[in-house]
Design a protein around this motif. Sequence first.
Motif, PDB file in Angstrom:
ATOM      1  N   ARG A 143      -5.584   4.222   2.184  1.00 41.44           N
ATOM      2  CA  ARG A 143      -4.153   4.063   2.435  1.00 41.44           C
ATOM      3  C   ARG A 143      -3.489   5.430   2.659  1.00 41.44           C
ATOM      4  O   ARG A 143      -2.696   5.608   3.594  1.00 41.44           O
ATOM      5  CB  ARG A 143      -3.496   3.362   1.247  1.00 41.44           C
ATOM      6  N   TYR A 145       7.078  -4.452  -3.382  1.00 41.91           N
ATOM      7  CA  TYR A 145       7.660  -4.959  -2.119  1.00 41.91           C
ATOM      8  C   TYR A 145       7.946  -6.440  -2.266  1.00 41.91           C
ATOM      9  O   TYR A 145       7.125  -7.195  -2.795  1.00 41.91           O
ATOM     10  CB  TYR A 145       6.682  -4.721  -0.970  1.00 41.91           C
ATOM     11  N   LYS A 150       7.965  -2.685   5.418  1.00 40.48           N
ATOM     12  CA  LYS A 150       6.611  -2.684   4.856  1.00 40.48           C
ATOM     13  C   LYS A 150       5.976  -1.299   4.969  1.00 40.48           C
ATOM     14  O   LYS A 150       5.214  -0.880   4.089  1.00 40.48           O
ATOM     15  CB  LYS A 150       5.745  -3.724   5.587  1.00 40.48           C
ATOM     16  N   TYR A 151       6.292  -0.565   6.035  1.00 40.37           N
ATOM     17  CA  TYR A 151       5.785   0.798   6.160  1.00 40.37           C
ATOM     18  C   TYR A 151       6.400   1.675   5.066  1.00 40.37           C
ATOM     19  O   TYR A 151       5.707   2.510   4.464  1.00 40.37           O
ATOM     20  CB  TYR A 151       6.105   1.385   7.531  1.00 40.37           C
ATOM     21  N   TYR A 211       7.311   0.708   2.163  1.00 37.61           N
ATOM     22  CA  TYR A 211       6.613   0.348   0.926  1.00 37.61           C
ATOM     23  C   TYR A 211       5.280   1.087   0.820  1.00 37.61           C
ATOM     24  O   TYR A 211       4.973   1.714  -0.206  1.00 37.61           O
ATOM     25  CB  TYR A 211       6.377  -1.158   0.868  1.00 37.61           C
ATOM     26  N   TYR A 212       4.486   1.022   1.898  1.00 41.92           N
ATOM     27  CA  TYR A 212       3.174   1.672   1.862  1.00 41.92           C
ATOM     28  C   TYR A 212       3.314   3.185   1.703  1.00 41.92           C
ATOM     29  O   TYR A 212       2.522   3.824   0.996  1.00 41.92           O
ATOM     30  CB  TYR A 212       2.378   1.344   3.115  1.00 41.92           C
ATOM     31  N   LYS A 214       4.218   3.771  -1.886  1.00 41.44           N
ATOM     32  CA  LYS A 214       3.110   3.386  -2.762  1.00 41.44           C
ATOM     33  C   LYS A 214       2.020   4.447  -2.760  1.00 41.44           C
ATOM     34  O   LYS A 214       1.346   4.664  -3.773  1.00 41.44           O
ATOM     35  CB  LYS A 214       2.536   2.031  -2.322  1.00 41.44           C
ATOM     36  N   ALA A 215       1.841   5.114  -1.615  1.00 43.70           N
ATOM     37  CA  ALA A 215       0.846   6.178  -1.530  1.00 43.70           C
ATOM     38  C   ALA A 215       1.213   7.353  -2.429  1.00 43.70           C
ATOM     39  O   ALA A 215       0.369   8.183  -2.768  1.00 43.70           O
ATOM     40  CB  ALA A 215       0.707   6.658  -0.087  1.00 43.70           C
ATOM     41  N   VAL A 234       0.830  -0.669   9.424  1.00 46.40           N
ATOM     42  CA  VAL A 234       1.113  -1.780   8.516  1.00 46.40           C
ATOM     43  C   VAL A 234       0.100  -2.897   8.712  1.00 46.40           C
ATOM     44  O   VAL A 234      -0.403  -3.483   7.741  1.00 46.40           O
ATOM     45  CB  VAL A 234       2.548  -2.306   8.725  1.00 46.40           C
ATOM     46  N   LEU A 244      -3.202  -1.796   7.153  1.00 52.57           N
ATOM     47  CA  LEU A 244      -3.147  -1.762   5.692  1.00 52.57           C
ATOM     48  C   LEU A 244      -3.004  -3.148   5.084  1.00 52.57           C
ATOM     49  O   LEU A 244      -3.538  -3.421   4.005  1.00 52.57           O
ATOM     50  CB  LEU A 244      -2.009  -0.854   5.229  1.00 52.57           C
ATOM     51  N   ASP A 245      -2.285  -4.043   5.780  1.00 52.99           N
ATOM     52  CA  ASP A 245      -2.193  -5.427   5.307  1.00 52.99           C
ATOM     53  C   ASP A 245      -3.583  -6.068   5.265  1.00 52.99           C
ATOM     54  O   ASP A 245      -3.944  -6.756   4.295  1.00 52.99           O
ATOM     55  CB  ASP A 245      -1.279  -6.246   6.219  1.00 52.99           C
ATOM     56  N   ASP A 253      -5.569  -4.423   2.544  1.00 53.38           N
ATOM     57  CA  ASP A 253      -5.029  -4.831   1.254  1.00 53.38           C
ATOM     58  C   ASP A 253      -5.531  -6.224   0.874  1.00 53.38           C
ATOM     59  O   ASP A 253      -5.903  -6.468  -0.274  1.00 53.38           O
ATOM     60  CB  ASP A 253      -3.500  -4.809   1.315  1.00 53.38           C
TER      61      ASP A 253
END
Length: 389
Positions: free
Chosen positions: A195, A270, A293-294, A296-297, A300-301, A340, A343-344, A347
């Motif tokens: 990620r 998220y 969502k981007y 969030y990622y 989160k990183a 996204v 990564l989705d 994930d």
Amino acid sequence: MSRLDELIQELCPNGVKYEKLGDIASYSNIRINALEVDQDNYIGVDNLLPEKQGKTIAAYVPTEGSIIKYETGDVLIGNIRPYLKKIWLADRDGGTNGDVLTLQIKDRVKISPKYLYYVLSSEDFFYYDVANSKGAKMPRGNKEMVLKFRIPVPPLPVQEEVVRILDTFTELTTELTTELTTELTARKKQYEYYRFTFLENTGNSAPKMQLKDLARVFRGEGITRKGSIAGNIPVILGGQEPAYYINKANHNGEVVVVSRSGASAGFVSYWNEAIFITDGFGFEADENVIRPKYLYYALKARQNNLHQMKRGAGIPHVNRKMLEEIWLLVPDLKEQDRIVRMLDEFDELNTNMLSGLPAEISARQKQYEYYRDKLLDFKELKPEGDDTN
């Protein structure tokens, strides 16, 4: 026919005598000076591990007075909250206290310490111990009732074969659990690296922007469970799961939430549904610049960095201004969509794998518990003159 079956057929074909624990073992009544123990050989209920995992070094060791002595081969059982299933077979001499039951075998020619340990590690024993415990908030095992627990006492050669089988199975189960746990840890690290790599390698042309220029931030509203009406709207307090559910929302749609205070301060989550944000900050992305969502990622990183932003000694918290000044790489929307999407997918794959491994570990442990209890389920020898079926 297995070696165990052969021994049973030879030595106890008609069954095995069951005896009360108190007839074959007693509680230690020997006292020693507290100065004779250290972190390694002092056993308190706090350094006995739950779920029959043995012991760890003691965080607290008494320095005065007398304590209960235990010896190599004694079985020690946590007597506070017996449902935690704390038990250890002593492999050294040391000291303990009254919150730990110290069982000493009266005649080791009749019963071996390892065999007794396996019997008392059974689900049957802990079910019995819990059922006879006293107290609601902090239940304690009933020492008198523990001594009335009935255990099978086959001939010593049968005990030794049972121990040999269970030792082998324990070793195999431990090895497999270790392998699965190592794999679980490796997968988590792989996901974090994957990620981070995706988000940091977006090209040299990707600009950096501060969070305050990418999203509108708002603070959650104060609320109490007692003062709310139950419903189906999740209350986001800061953890990975909703704290509880009520009948109203203060946000609907995509939003990134950062927990504000407490142990989970800085935790990023998220949401894309109606929710009620309380002790946290909500970030509504400016979708002309960044996808929710981007965002969030990207945050989160930096989860570890956000946790390190905690301030305050009593109840730590993260500061809104510090959050708003975080710098993020912001590629164009098309590139964000691609990241996204990737990564989705990763994930989902990672979540499926991470949920499967703990389930496998649990299944192996249950298999071991079942196998052990079956081995210890001997046919009971009928008293002389008893011809009942």
